[in-house]
Design an enzyme around this catalytic site. Structure first.
Site: not given
Ligand SMILES: *[C@@H]1O[C@H](CO)[C@@H](O)[C@H](O)[C@H]1NC(C)=O
Ligand SMILES: *[C@@H]1O[C@H](CO)[C@@H](O)[C@H](O)[C@H]1NC(C)=O
Ligand SMILES: *[C@@H]1O[C@H](CO)[C@@H](O)[C@H](O)[C@H]1NC(C)=O
Length: 439
Positions: A109, A318
């Protein structure tokens, strides 16, 4: 406490050819280098793989995750970490805890920090297909005291020494899911490399929508207690990833993306841009100066806040969001420039109604070249970094307007070796065939 969730998604490859590509070998400079496979949510190796879904359905779900995920970055939200349901994850990784070592398949994550896994004794655990880690059987497990310095830093808000002597963490998610447990240190193994005294959460109580295939959530963000930050102070300040395109076929589906720790000397073909320190530190910020589309150079601009024009750290990189999100005004300029470059090609509607500029792929002989201009680094994108095949015939621009933070998504990053140097605070890009990567 921090921890939230993430998502990764890569995508697709128009005219992407595999099979005959040469193997890329990455030279290691010095010190420890170790490699971890990142297993895509939509690959056959993933426990999430749904054989009943068509490619278009799978892709549409990935795009939807991308839109949901982008909300996590809203800068005016104080509760950014709790907005996202942990169901948004797109990469999984194998990681071992303790001695004797206990293997866990967990969510990788990029949108959270402290890693946590489910632990025994379960006061209330979610159903889990694997076996659950028992800290009592591990000779290297050490629970942290609630008065320790680490605990003070980690659990600013929920450290309660009057009810327990152990350092506790509580994570809550936007959908009401939560995880509660002890903060401890443990020896972990990543890609065969043992790492001692890694701070993590040993969770005894969980509720909500956690899936039974998840062993836990491994935070890879930029905050102090994420796995990468801990490794950067203990072992090496450098890590990289190489993401393969969205698994469109059986061949790609059997391959893994790679997460690499250590100095991999990205060499002269790499370009690099400064990482800008900003809050929340979980995310990695760079400065986008503009984008060239065909022969038009478009400047970064933000219609909602003219003062924010080209401010430092205006874009988050990201690996967990598939699409690239641009401020609305810049997005519109990009769309217009592409349309003007492809004047003689008719646009079509996205059958899924998720993306706004689409063409019949066969009609587009030469898509305009698109280059991202980061501070000090021009990054030319290939067609499959910019467009995504939403069906067999239709390709759409894999970008979307955002009223908030801009995001450089993982589709645009696929087939680059993306290197993070947390010591020098810089980010590098080197074009690499990630499907044939040998480290
Ligand atoms: C994770 O590790 C287990 C046990 O070693 C192995 O069976 C499994 O194939 C690994 N999973 C992936 C997707 O690498
Ligand atoms: C701390 O623990 C005590 C005893 O269980 C409880 O009464 C109190 O509400 C807790 N405080 C916080 C801030 O959670
Ligand atoms: C489209 O972009 C390419 C460069 O990517 C350029 O060579 C070409 O002239 C452009 N065409 C038009 C019609 O603007």
């Amino acid at each position: 406490m921090e921890v939230f969730s993430l998502a990764l998604g890569i995508t697709l490859a128009i005219l992407y050819t595999v099979g005959c590509s040469p193997v890329t070998t990455i030279g290691t400079a010095s010190g420890a280098t170790f490699v971890v496979d990142l297993i895509h949510h939509d690959s056959i190796q993933s426990p999430f793989y749904d054989y009943g879904m068509t490619f278009s359905q799978r892709l549409s779900r990935a795009l939807q995750r991308s839109f949901n995920n982008a909300k996590r970055f809203e800068s005016n939200s104080l509760t950014y970490q709790t907005q996202i349901i942990p169901d948004q994850a797109e990469f999984l990784m194998n990681i071992s805890f303790g001695n004797p070592s206990h293997q866990v398949l967990a969510i990788a994550d990029t949108g959270s920090d402290l890693p946590w896994i489910q632990c025994k004794p379960c006061i209330q655990c979610y159903k889990h297909t694997g076996s659950i880690f028992n800290p009592k059987l591990s000779s290297t497990y050490k629970a942290l005291g609630c008065k320790s310095e680490t605990c003070k830093t980690i659990s600013l808000f929920d450290n309660n020494c009057s009810s327990t002597k152990n350092c506790q963490f509580t994570l809550s998610y936007g959908d009401g899911s939560y995880s509660v447990g002890d903060v401890a240190t443990e020896t972990i193994k990543l890609g065969g490399q043992p790492l001692q005294d890694i701070v993590f959460g040993c969770s005894f109580r969980n509720g909500g929508v956690f899936r039974e295939t998840w062993g836990g959530i491994i935070g890879l963000g930029g905050g102090d207690f994420s796995l990468v930050s801990q490794i950067s102070t203990l072992v090496t300040p450098e890590f990289s990833y190489c993401l393969i395109p969205f698994p469109t076929d059986d061949h790609l589906s059997k391959l893994s993306s790679k997460l690499i720790f250590g100095d991999i000397s990205s060499g002269s073909q790499a370009v690099s841009t400064p990482l800008v320190p900003k809050w929340p530190r979980t995310f990695y910020y760079v400065t986008l100066e503009g984008i060239t589309v065909g022969d038009r150079r478009l400047k970064y601009s933000d219609s909602t806040n003219p003062l924010k024009r080209m401010h430092k750290g205006n874009m988050i990189v990201d690996s967990g969001t598939m699409l690239t999100m641009l401020p609305t005004k810049l997005y519109e300029k990009v769309e217009t420039a592409i349309k003007e470059n492809l004047t003689d090609v008719r646009t079509v509607k996205d059958p899924q109604k998720q993306l706004s500029l689409c063409y019949r792929a066969k009609r587009v002989k030469h898509a305009p070249e698109i280059t991202m201009h980061f501070e000090g680094a021009d990054v030319p994108l290939l067609r499959y970094n910019v467009f995504v095949m939403v069906s067999k015939r239709i390709m759409c621009l894999a970008m979307a307007p955002s009223s908030d933070n801009a995001i450089f998504g993982n589709l645009a990053q696929s087939n680059f070796l993306v290197g993070y140097d947390l010591g020098k605070r810089s980010l590098s890009f080197r074009r690499t065939d990630c499907t044939g990567l040998k480290v």
